[in-house]
Scaffold this active site. Sequence first.
Site, PDB file in Angstrom:
ATOM      1  N   LYS A  73       0.844  -1.201   0.000  1.00 55.45           N
ATOM      2  CA  LYS A  73       0.000   0.000   0.000  1.00 55.45           C
ATOM      3  C   LYS A  73       0.879   1.250   0.000  1.00 55.45           C
ATOM      4  CE  LYS A  73      -3.905  -1.812   2.727  1.00 55.45           C
ATOM      5  NZ  LYS A  73      -4.986  -1.551   1.768  1.00 55.45           N
TER       6      LYS A  73
ATOM      7  N   ARG B  95     -10.381 -11.338   2.240  1.00 56.81           N
ATOM      8  CA  ARG B  95     -11.300 -12.344   1.682  1.00 56.81           C
ATOM      9  C   ARG B  95     -10.658 -13.733   1.685  1.00 56.81           C
ATOM     10  NH1 ARG B  95     -11.722  -9.107  -3.916  1.00 56.81           N
ATOM     11  NH2 ARG B  95     -11.460  -7.396  -2.432  1.00 56.81           N
TER      12      ARG B  95
HETATM   13  N1  BES Z   1      -8.053  -3.640   4.516  1.00 56.06           N
HETATM   14  C1  BES Z   1      -8.222  -3.278   3.173  1.00 56.06           C
HETATM   15  C2  BES Z   1      -9.521  -2.531   2.921  1.00 56.06           C
HETATM   16  C3  BES Z   1      -9.691  -1.173   3.531  1.00 56.06           C
HETATM   17  C4  BES Z   1      -8.923  -0.104   3.139  1.00 56.06           C
HETATM   18  C5  BES Z   1     -10.699  -0.976   4.443  1.00 56.06           C
HETATM   19  C6  BES Z   1      -9.136   1.132   3.677  1.00 56.06           C
HETATM   20  C7  BES Z   1     -10.922   0.255   4.993  1.00 56.06           C
HETATM   21  C8  BES Z   1     -10.124   1.320   4.601  1.00 56.06           C
HETATM   22  C9  BES Z   1      -8.247  -4.501   2.267  1.00 56.06           C
HETATM   23  O1  BES Z   1      -7.468  -5.571   2.669  1.00 56.06           O
HETATM   24  C10 BES Z   1      -7.771  -4.068   0.922  1.00 56.06           C
HETATM   25  O2  BES Z   1      -6.655  -3.605   0.833  1.00 56.06           O
HETATM   26  N2  BES Z   1      -8.611  -4.191  -0.091  1.00 56.06           N
HETATM   27  C11 BES Z   1      -8.298  -3.776  -1.426  1.00 56.06           C
HETATM   28  C12 BES Z   1      -8.825  -4.807  -2.382  1.00 56.06           C
HETATM   29  C13 BES Z   1      -8.341  -4.658  -3.801  1.00 56.06           C
HETATM   30  C14 BES Z   1      -6.865  -4.946  -3.868  1.00 56.06           C
HETATM   31  C15 BES Z   1      -9.104  -5.603  -4.689  1.00 56.06           C
HETATM   32  C16 BES Z   1      -8.968  -2.432  -1.682  1.00 56.06           C
HETATM   33  O3  BES Z   1     -10.072  -2.194  -1.219  1.00 56.06           O
HETATM   34  O4  BES Z   1      -8.336  -1.611  -2.355  1.00 56.06           O
HETATM   35 ZN    ZN Z   2      -5.464  -5.457   2.009  1.00 55.71          ZN
END
Ligand code: BES
Ligand code: ZN
Length: 467
Positions: free
Chosen positions: A245, A319
Amino acid sequence: MTYLATLLAADRGQKAHPIHLVDKKNFEDWAKTRPAEDRALLKAHRFDGKSGFAFVILPRKAEEFEVVSAVADARDLSPWCLAKLGESLPEGTYKLAEGEAGPAAIGWLLAQHRFDAYRSRKSEEPDRGPRVLVTGEPARIEGVIREAEAVTLVRDLVNTPAGDLGPAELEQAVREQAKRIGAEVRVTSGKDLEEGYPLIAAVGRAASKEHAPRLIELEWGNPKNPRVAVVGKGVCFDSGGLDIKPASGMRLMKKDMGGAAHALALATLIAGDRLPVRLHLLIPAVENAISGNALRPGDIVKSRQGLHVEIDNTDAEGRLILADALTKAGEADPELIVDFATLTGAARIALGPDLPALFSNDDGIADELMTAGKDSADPVWRMPIWDAYDEMLKSDIADLANAAGSPMAGAVVAAMFLKRFVPKDTPWAHFDTYAWRDKGKPGRPKGGEALGLRAVFAVLSDRYARA
Ligand code: BES
Ligand code: ZN
Ligand code: ZN
């Protein structure tokens, strides 16, 4: 007795400062019943019963005083209408002069909770003692305290930095609650995790030994009762993995175990109220870390359920771990599965920070949850499980991928992924929640937050009337 439990007391005629809650509609009539000095004071404060004006203290003799505060509707109190009073009145004992606090009692308690574990000076306010609310509804006291404690459990766990709350400490937190409620805990880790829960092991394998991945399970209640499974995403820190990230996106990722905190808090409520269910709590606990053995984009992992999952994006880790936990939950044939997860940024884009996205394969429970959310000022909003989007998760070489190439409908696609691991005919409610508050409000400080928790508990209480 915990601190919160001291803040609500049964009315035994003890001396208490009266609090008058007025609204714009009844203010004039109420003011007529007050002494001329009160009216003059209120006029000097320009107090007209409009909600938003915090409160005015009406002095009596010596230590005695009364309080008047404006609320939106004096006959339909919100959970937060006493929060400003709870956090700012002088220490002492108070009582509503007209009617009972009802749904507002929880806000009085929550307003006095502080997360100050990391402050050397415990509070900005010097030596402020408790503000106790006296109530004529003694039968409700225990339940209100339990709900307030469940909410503060979520907040405190989410606020605790990942350095102090990894998978091991999350396990410890579950064990502590299990001891309180009299439940059994089972933890799967190491070789057993690799064999039984390959996705949980794969996501967590790059973390240091002290932060090793595990599946934490808790069971409570008479095994003859209907089974309810509660699952929570326990990513103690989400760096994104090799699909790392950016700094701004990583900053708050200590909160990525917010789903687990909700699930654990719900377990304490279910057991505290002795609902006649057999509760199965499942928390896959991992750190999504980066190292030489980290899960890679393009890797394929065979899930517990048998489906081969191609890793399209290591940041879609929630997931993956939920998939194996949902499979395990389904094996015991529960009557209902509820999961909480800080699963996607897309759910936040769609609904903002306040509204957890609810996905369900059962219209009945979805309607109940939406209604309970509105009634308890703990709203949730339903989004669709849209089968046509299944194809977004197609993999060129495996059974499915963990993410789609496009960000479209990201929260729906994540729910579609989870659905593949939930038994077809089992009612299931999935919450994609933020577990965080970016801006503080009375009784709701900035930081970790329980969202949808009270709504879910209201529905379960209703469905399984107390034994
Ligand atoms: N934990 C994050 C989702 C998240 C980010 C929740 C910010 C609340 C605030 C999750 O694991 C994630 O990074 N999801 C990605 C999925 C994508 C790579 C398909 C997302 O939402 O960008
Ligand atoms: Zn994530
Ligand atoms: Zn995550």
